[in-house]
Write a protein that holds these residues in place. Structure first.
Motif, PDB file in Angstrom:
ATOM      1  N   ASP A  91      -9.133  -7.863   0.841  1.00  0.00           N
ATOM      2  CA  ASP A  91      -8.628  -7.135   1.990  1.00  0.00           C
ATOM      3  C   ASP A  91      -9.678  -6.138   2.482  1.00  0.00           C
ATOM      4  O   ASP A  91     -10.177  -5.323   1.701  1.00  0.00           O
ATOM      5  N   ARG A 143      -1.229 -13.623  11.539  1.00  0.00           N
ATOM      6  CA  ARG A 143      -0.266 -14.383  12.355  1.00  0.00           C
ATOM      7  C   ARG A 143      -0.876 -15.528  13.144  1.00  0.00           C
ATOM      8  O   ARG A 143      -0.279 -16.584  13.260  1.00  0.00           O
ATOM      9  N   TYR A 182      -1.033  -5.795  17.195  1.00  0.00           N
ATOM     10  CA  TYR A 182      -0.729  -4.549  16.478  1.00  0.00           C
ATOM     11  C   TYR A 182      -1.900  -4.165  15.594  1.00  0.00           C
ATOM     12  O   TYR A 182      -2.496  -5.026  14.960  1.00  0.00           O
ATOM     13  N   GLN A 204      -0.911   4.157  14.938  1.00  0.00           N
ATOM     14  CA  GLN A 204      -0.416   2.789  15.103  1.00  0.00           C
ATOM     15  C   GLN A 204      -0.375   2.464  16.592  1.00  0.00           C
ATOM     16  O   GLN A 204       0.036   3.298  17.403  1.00  0.00           O
ATOM     17  N   LEU A 231       4.308  -0.569   7.961  1.00  0.00           N
ATOM     18  CA  LEU A 231       2.851  -0.647   8.103  1.00  0.00           C
ATOM     19  C   LEU A 231       2.342  -2.079   8.303  1.00  0.00           C
ATOM     20  O   LEU A 231       1.657  -2.364   9.270  1.00  0.00           O
ATOM     21  N   TRP A 272      -6.087  -6.823  11.570  1.00  0.00           N
ATOM     22  CA  TRP A 272      -5.514  -7.437  10.386  1.00  0.00           C
ATOM     23  C   TRP A 272      -4.302  -8.324  10.691  1.00  0.00           C
ATOM     24  O   TRP A 272      -4.228  -9.466  10.245  1.00  0.00           O
ATOM     25  N   LYS A 283       3.389  -8.411  -2.949  1.00  0.00           N
ATOM     26  CA  LYS A 283       3.521  -9.430  -3.990  1.00  0.00           C
ATOM     27  C   LYS A 283       4.549  -9.012  -5.019  1.00  0.00           C
ATOM     28  O   LYS A 283       5.166  -9.855  -5.656  1.00  0.00           O
ATOM     29  N   ALA A 343      -7.963  -7.785  -3.956  1.00  0.00           N
ATOM     30  CA  ALA A 343      -7.786  -9.239  -3.948  1.00  0.00           C
ATOM     31  C   ALA A 343      -6.570  -9.641  -3.120  1.00  0.00           C
ATOM     32  O   ALA A 343      -5.486  -9.108  -3.298  1.00  0.00           O
ATOM     33  N   LEU A 344      -6.765 -10.565  -2.203  1.00  0.00           N
ATOM     34  CA  LEU A 344      -5.635 -11.073  -1.410  1.00  0.00           C
ATOM     35  C   LEU A 344      -4.939 -12.211  -2.138  1.00  0.00           C
ATOM     36  O   LEU A 344      -3.811 -12.560  -1.837  1.00  0.00           O
ATOM     37  N   THR A 345      -5.634 -12.798  -3.086  1.00  0.00           N
ATOM     38  CA  THR A 345      -5.057 -13.885  -3.858  1.00  0.00           C
ATOM     39  C   THR A 345      -5.843 -14.012  -5.147  1.00  0.00           C
ATOM     40  O   THR A 345      -6.955 -13.498  -5.248  1.00  0.00           O
ATOM     41  N   TRP A 361      -3.282  -0.617  12.946  1.00  0.00           N
ATOM     42  CA  TRP A 361      -3.098   0.753  12.477  1.00  0.00           C
ATOM     43  C   TRP A 361      -4.462   1.276  12.061  1.00  0.00           C
ATOM     44  O   TRP A 361      -5.409   0.501  11.842  1.00  0.00           O
ATOM     45  N   GLN A 419       0.857  -1.175   0.000  1.00  0.00           N
ATOM     46  CA  GLN A 419       0.000   0.000   0.000  1.00  0.00           C
ATOM     47  C   GLN A 419       0.896   1.229   0.000  1.00  0.00           C
ATOM     48  O   GLN A 419       1.826   1.264  -0.777  1.00  0.00           O
ATOM     49  N   ARG A 449      -1.707   8.813  10.352  1.00  0.00           N
ATOM     50  CA  ARG A 449      -1.531   7.360  10.516  1.00  0.00           C
ATOM     51  C   ARG A 449      -1.379   7.058  11.996  1.00  0.00           C
ATOM     52  O   ARG A 449      -0.457   7.519  12.648  1.00  0.00           O
ATOM     53  N   PRO A 464      -9.056  -1.457   3.328  1.00  0.00           N
ATOM     54  CA  PRO A 464      -9.322  -0.362   2.383  1.00  0.00           C
ATOM     55  C   PRO A 464     -10.815  -0.055   2.193  1.00  0.00           C
ATOM     56  O   PRO A 464     -11.161   0.958   1.589  1.00  0.00           O
TER      57      PRO A 464
END
Ligand SMILES: Cc1cc2nc3c(=O)[nH]c(=O)nc-3n(C[C@H](O)[C@H](O)[C@H](O)COP(=O)(O)OP(=O)(O)OC[C@H]3O[C@@H](n4cnc5c(N)ncnc54)[C@H](O)[C@@H]3O)c2cc1C
Ligand code: FES
Lengths: 106, 390
Positions: free
Chosen positions: B41, B296, B317, B328, A61, B291, A79, B60-62, B319, A43, B326, B44
């Protein structure tokens, strides 16, 4: 080539960000300099803000790791690789020779 | 094990499937998903996607080709409705069964709602939700967000960018107070005001008004806030109802696991937003809804499933991106932790703060300071190492 600055301005283990056409990050790993595109391919985080461990930088991030020598990500969420650039040091001054993007070269 | 069924086709489910292959499992993997979409995802959805800056394809994550080497069998659009321990099978809504000798529960959570069915009232959890909300935002002038948590704040921020008048209503004295503590939460609340968002705190929503379409939000005490569109951001509930009768311990807090992802039933593990698990950094059992945990925790759960020892946990963690800032946070804050500013100044909206418990650094929060945050985050100490089920 673009001017990064004096070698002394990049302490060991640190990185600086320079504005080329796209921002570029220059890392000092144990005295060896590496330059990659600054923006994470996942991102929009700045890799100059990332954690450097060995020859890899971890994105601040979402923790994708990129090899500073090749630009390759070691796994998700990134990726795509980041571009790497040649670093030239001349008389204590650091320059980067920006790699042309694939599209621009074609 | 010859077949592992991963129930939930989103971030935690995909992470579990990847971890299974990374850890050397070469049997069948069947991924069961309620949504008729390959994993995408979610973060977003309240940010760039809601703003119209990125497309669905970028979420798309995959893709089937990308992860072809994983050799996954997908059962999408057909949610699991039950787990039959005797038959060692997962039952799907269509009536089909997936026989499995290992199960990863990764069914996540869904947005909590308010009663009523007026048009213009939205929650935000899925891609469909985000598309519908955006469609409404582009033709609306006044947005009221109910709930000042992370999703509420992000939607408010995005809508403000789109030019809407925005009001955020929070029943607590300050939004995010329970997560960040009063002082730092107040700094985050200032972001709303900096950006011209009207923040109402300490007031309870009693109902929504409208005739077919929402027109106002009623507050206790008779006050009314006009609205063309409303977003309800009052948290998420774990998707665990399908486990009723399975013998797997669960309740409104989630699927109970130990600190390595094991449930009380052998060969069934759980991870991600649905799991209620002991956390060394919290010193108690919690359901993490972030996320990084969904990436993990599945790897640890999969190690447990395969009879290996999971890697030690890292601090929780998350964000958040709001109004160009931002945020965190790592670790876990408890009410009696002491807070100190480690670097910078909250007034500049650029700082790092640490939370200490008996002198030990247990959590860190940063605004617009990712590099220092990364450094401090590595110094966090766990509180206690909890053992056993919650
Ligand atoms: C709008 C939004 C913004 C966010 N922003 C951030 C952020 O900025 N930072 C951050 O750290 N986190 C953020 N998050 C949180 C993060 O997205 C979640 O923690 C993560 O998605 C959890 O992944 P999961 O796979 O555990 O659960 P989910 O993403 O909820 O996925 C669970 C999946 O299981 C499916 N399912 C449910 N029941 C069944 C069933 N019975 N059978 C089969 N499938 C089923 C669901 O349809 C869903 O696809 C955000 C979340 C949202 C919604
Ligand atoms: S922005 Fe770098 S890993 Fe996500």
């Amino acid at each position: 080539m673009i001017l990064v600055g004096s070698l002394d301005d990049i302490p060991l283990g640190e990185a600086v960000r320079v504005d080329a056409e796209v921002p570029i990050a220059v890392f000092n790993v144990d005295g060896e300099l590496f330059a990659i595109d600054d923006t994470c391919t996942h991102q929009d985080a700045s890799l100059a803000d990332g954690w450097v461990e060995g020859c890899a930088v971890e994105c601040p991030l979402h923790a994708a790791c990129f090899d500073l020598r090749t630009g390759m990500p070691s796994g998700p969420p990134a990726k795509l690789p980041v571009r790497t650039h040649e670093v030239v040091v001349d008389d204590g001054v650091v320059y980067v020779r920006v790699t042309e993007s694939v599209e621009a070269a074609a | 094990m010859r077949t592992v069924a991963v129930i939930g086709g989103s971030l935690a489910g995909l992470s579990a499937a990847r971890a299974l292959r990374e850890q050397g499992y070469d049997g069948r993997i069947v991924v069961v998903g309620e949504e008729d979409l390959f994993p995408y995802d979610r973060p977003p959805l309240s940010k760039e996607f809601l703003a119209g800056k990125i497309e669905m394809a970028e979420l798309a994550l995959t893709t089937p080709t990308e992860d072809a080497a994983l050799d996954l069998e997908w059962r999408l659009g057909d949610p699991a409705t039950g787990l039959d321990r005797g038959a060692r099978a997962v039952v799907l809504a269509s009536g089909r069964e997936v026989p499995a000798d290992g199960v990863v529960v990764a069914t996540g959570a869904r947005a909590r709602t308010l009663p009523g069915d007026l048009h213009g009232v939205h929650t935000l959890r899925t891609a469909d939700d985000a598309v519908a909300l955006r469609r409404d935002l582009v033709v609306s002038r006044r947005l009221v967000v109910i709930g000042g948590g992370f999703i509420g704040a992000e939607v408010a921020s995005t809508a403000r960018d789109m030019g809407l008048e925005v009001t955020v209503i929070e029943s607590d004295p300050v939004p995010l107070g329970r997560v960040l503590g009063a002082d730092l939460a107040a700094t985050c609340a200032e972001l709303h005001r900096d950006n011209g968002v009207h923040l109402i705190t300490g007031e309870v929503v009693t109902g929504l008004a409208g005739n077919g379409r929402v027109s106002a939000v009623h507050l206790a005490g008779g006050r009314t806030e006009p609205a063309d569109v409303v977003v309800v951001g009052i948290g998420a509930a774990p998707n665990v109802e399908w486990l009723a009768g399975s013998g797997i311990e669960h309740d409104h807090r989630g699927v109970w696991t130990d600190d390595a992802g094991a449930t009380n039933v052998p060969q069934v593990v759980a991870a991600g937003d649905c799991a209620f698990s002991p956390c060394a950094y919290a010193g108690t059992a919690v359901r993490h809804e972030h996320w990084t945990n969904a990436v993990r925790q599945p790897a640890a759960a999969v190690s447990t499933l395969l009879g290996a020892t999971p890697a030690p946990p890292t601090p929780p963690y998350f964000w958040s991106d709001q109004y160009g800032a931002r945020l965190q946070f790592a670790g876990h804050r408890l009410p009696d932790d002491a807070v100190e500013i480690i670097d910078g100044d909250p007034a500049d909206r650029r700082f790092v703060a640490g939370y200490r418990h008996n002198g030990e650094l247990v959590a860190v929060f940063a605004m617009n300071q990712p590099k220092l945050f990364g450094r401090w985050r590595r110094q966090l100490s766990p509180r206690i190492v909890p053992a056993g089920l919650p």
